[in-house]
Design a protein around this motif. Sequence first.
Motif, mmCIF file in Angstrom:
data_model
loop_
_atom_site.group_PDB
_atom_site.id
_atom_site.type_symbol
_atom_site.label_atom_id
_atom_site.label_comp_id
_atom_site.label_asym_id
_atom_site.label_seq_id
_atom_site.Cartn_x
_atom_site.Cartn_y
_atom_site.Cartn_z
ATOM 1 N N GLU A 39 0.852 -1.189 0.000
ATOM 2 C CA GLU A 39 0.000 0.000 0.000
ATOM 3 C C GLU A 39 0.890 1.243 0.000
ATOM 4 O OE1 GLU A 39 -3.331 0.018 -0.200
ATOM 5 O OE2 GLU A 39 -3.359 -2.171 -0.239
ATOM 6 N N VAL A 40 0.591 2.192 -0.858
ATOM 7 C CA VAL A 40 1.433 3.388 -0.958
ATOM 8 C C VAL A 40 1.450 4.195 0.338
ATOM 9 C CG1 VAL A 40 1.237 3.545 -3.453
ATOM 10 C CG2 VAL A 40 -0.381 4.786 -2.022
ATOM 11 N N GLU A 41 0.456 4.022 1.168
ATOM 12 C CA GLU A 41 0.408 4.734 2.442
ATOM 13 C C GLU A 41 1.605 4.381 3.323
ATOM 14 O OE1 GLU A 41 -2.249 2.997 1.214
ATOM 15 O OE2 GLU A 41 -3.535 4.674 0.658
ATOM 16 N N GLU A 42 2.187 3.196 3.113
ATOM 17 C CA GLU A 42 3.362 2.780 3.884
ATOM 18 C C GLU A 42 4.546 3.716 3.638
ATOM 19 O OE1 GLU A 42 4.727 -1.280 4.196
ATOM 20 O OE2 GLU A 42 2.784 -1.993 3.482
ATOM 21 N N LEU A 43 4.541 4.413 2.519
ATOM 22 C CA LEU A 43 5.645 5.298 2.162
ATOM 23 C C LEU A 43 5.424 6.735 2.619
ATOM 24 C CD1 LEU A 43 6.202 4.153 -1.537
ATOM 25 C CD2 LEU A 43 7.513 3.480 0.478
ATOM 26 N N HIS A 44 4.263 7.042 3.139
ATOM 27 C CA HIS A 44 3.862 8.422 3.425
ATOM 28 C C HIS A 44 4.965 9.253 4.095
ATOM 29 C CE1 HIS A 44 1.164 11.749 4.116
ATOM 30 N NE2 HIS A 44 1.616 11.782 5.354
ATOM 31 N N SER A 45 5.549 8.760 5.143
ATOM 32 C CA SER A 45 6.561 9.519 5.895
ATOM 33 C C SER A 45 7.880 9.667 5.157
ATOM 34 C CB SER A 45 6.830 8.846 7.246
ATOM 35 O OG SER A 45 5.641 8.792 7.992
ATOM 36 N N TYR A 46 8.073 8.896 4.102
ATOM 37 C CA TYR A 46 9.361 8.863 3.414
ATOM 38 C C TYR A 46 9.317 9.474 2.010
ATOM 39 C CZ TYR A 46 9.933 5.535 7.162
ATOM 40 O OH TYR A 46 9.961 4.946 8.394
ATOM 41 N N LEU A 47 8.162 9.883 1.550
ATOM 42 C CA LEU A 47 8.030 10.352 0.167
ATOM 43 C C LEU A 47 8.912 11.548 -0.144
ATOM 44 C CD1 LEU A 47 4.212 9.887 -0.486
ATOM 45 C CD2 LEU A 47 6.111 8.517 -1.355
ATOM 46 N N GLY A 48 9.154 12.393 0.812
ATOM 47 C CA GLY A 48 10.006 13.558 0.589
ATOM 48 C C GLY A 48 11.450 13.199 0.286
ATOM 49 N N SER A 49 11.870 12.023 0.691
ATOM 50 C CA SER A 49 13.258 11.620 0.450
ATOM 51 C C SER A 49 13.406 10.695 -0.759
ATOM 52 C CB SER A 49 13.828 10.914 1.693
ATOM 53 O OG SER A 49 13.124 9.708 1.936
ATOM 54 N N LEU A 50 12.292 10.352 -1.410
ATOM 55 C CA LEU A 50 12.341 9.477 -2.578
ATOM 56 C C LEU A 50 12.217 10.297 -3.859
ATOM 57 C CD1 LEU A 50 10.068 6.561 -1.337
ATOM 58 C CD2 LEU A 50 12.557 6.550 -1.544
ATOM 59 N N SER A 51 13.155 10.129 -4.774
ATOM 60 C CA SER A 51 13.111 10.860 -6.038
ATOM 61 C C SER A 51 12.502 10.029 -7.166
ATOM 62 C CB SER A 51 14.515 11.311 -6.444
ATOM 63 O OG SER A 51 15.350 10.184 -6.655
ATOM 64 N N LEU A 52 12.464 8.700 -6.987
ATOM 65 C CA LEU A 52 11.951 7.811 -8.024
ATOM 66 C C LEU A 52 11.259 6.612 -7.392
ATOM 67 C CD1 LEU A 52 11.816 6.662 -10.974
ATOM 68 C CD2 LEU A 52 14.081 5.683 -10.543
ATOM 69 N N ILE A 53 10.043 6.342 -7.865
ATOM 70 C CA ILE A 53 9.320 5.136 -7.472
ATOM 71 C C ILE A 53 8.953 4.402 -8.758
ATOM 72 C CG2 ILE A 53 7.288 4.160 -6.343
ATOM 73 C CD1 ILE A 53 7.258 6.658 -4.521
ATOM 74 N N VAL A 54 9.431 3.176 -8.888
ATOM 75 C CA VAL A 54 9.127 2.349 -10.048
ATOM 76 C C VAL A 54 7.997 1.411 -9.671
ATOM 77 C CG1 VAL A 54 10.011 0.664 -11.704
ATOM 78 C CG2 VAL A 54 11.515 2.474 -10.847
ATOM 79 N N LEU A 55 6.922 1.450 -10.452
ATOM 80 C CA LEU A 55 5.761 0.584 -10.221
ATOM 81 C C LEU A 55 5.730 -0.482 -11.304
ATOM 82 C CD1 LEU A 55 3.131 3.323 -9.327
ATOM 83 C CD2 LEU A 55 4.544 1.971 -7.772
ATOM 84 N N GLU A 56 5.561 -1.712 -10.884
ATOM 85 C CA GLU A 56 5.658 -2.863 -11.781
ATOM 86 C C GLU A 56 4.307 -3.314 -12.318
ATOM 87 O OE1 GLU A 56 8.540 -4.292 -12.714
ATOM 88 O OE2 GLU A 56 9.728 -2.943 -11.470
ATOM 89 N N PHE A 57 4.314 -3.678 -13.593
ATOM 90 C CA PHE A 57 3.186 -4.333 -14.250
ATOM 91 C C PHE A 57 3.664 -5.744 -14.603
ATOM 92 C CE2 PHE A 57 2.219 0.089 -14.811
ATOM 93 C CZ PHE A 57 0.839 0.173 -14.853
#
Length: 134
Positions: A39-57
């Motif tokens: 769930e993307v909510e797990e990343l909520h506190s860390y999103l400011g430090s992430l520059s790239l999120i790769v989502l898989e199909f």
Amino acid sequence: MKLFDLSGRKTLDATSPVSFAEWKEARQGTAISLPQDVEVEELHSYLGSLSLIVLEFPIFRDGRAFTQARSLREYEGYKGEIRASGHLLPDQAIHLRRCGFDSVVLSEDANVKDWEEQLGRYQFYYQNTVISPT
């Protein structure tokens, strides 16, 4: 690996993503690959430090990454790059962009012209989108 820019930014993050499991253990790095069962909510506190999120199909008919991208943009306010990877078709280019994806990982034999043509296919939309009108 070829990257195709969906957003028009032309400056894509060249950082290699680490798996979510690796990142979760160490909380180091600015680029991650997020599986569909997270769930993307797990990343909520860390999103400011992430520059790239790769989502898989993982397979063509699995569209959970569309929902993840939209959630990251619309509900979590993520501003970094969202990249699609896996089994994708040029016909999905517009939907990817409208859900918040910035780029797509294409196979070496993919025809970039097909992807470009799909992005120019429609001039306006009736449905809401997570991106601003261009």
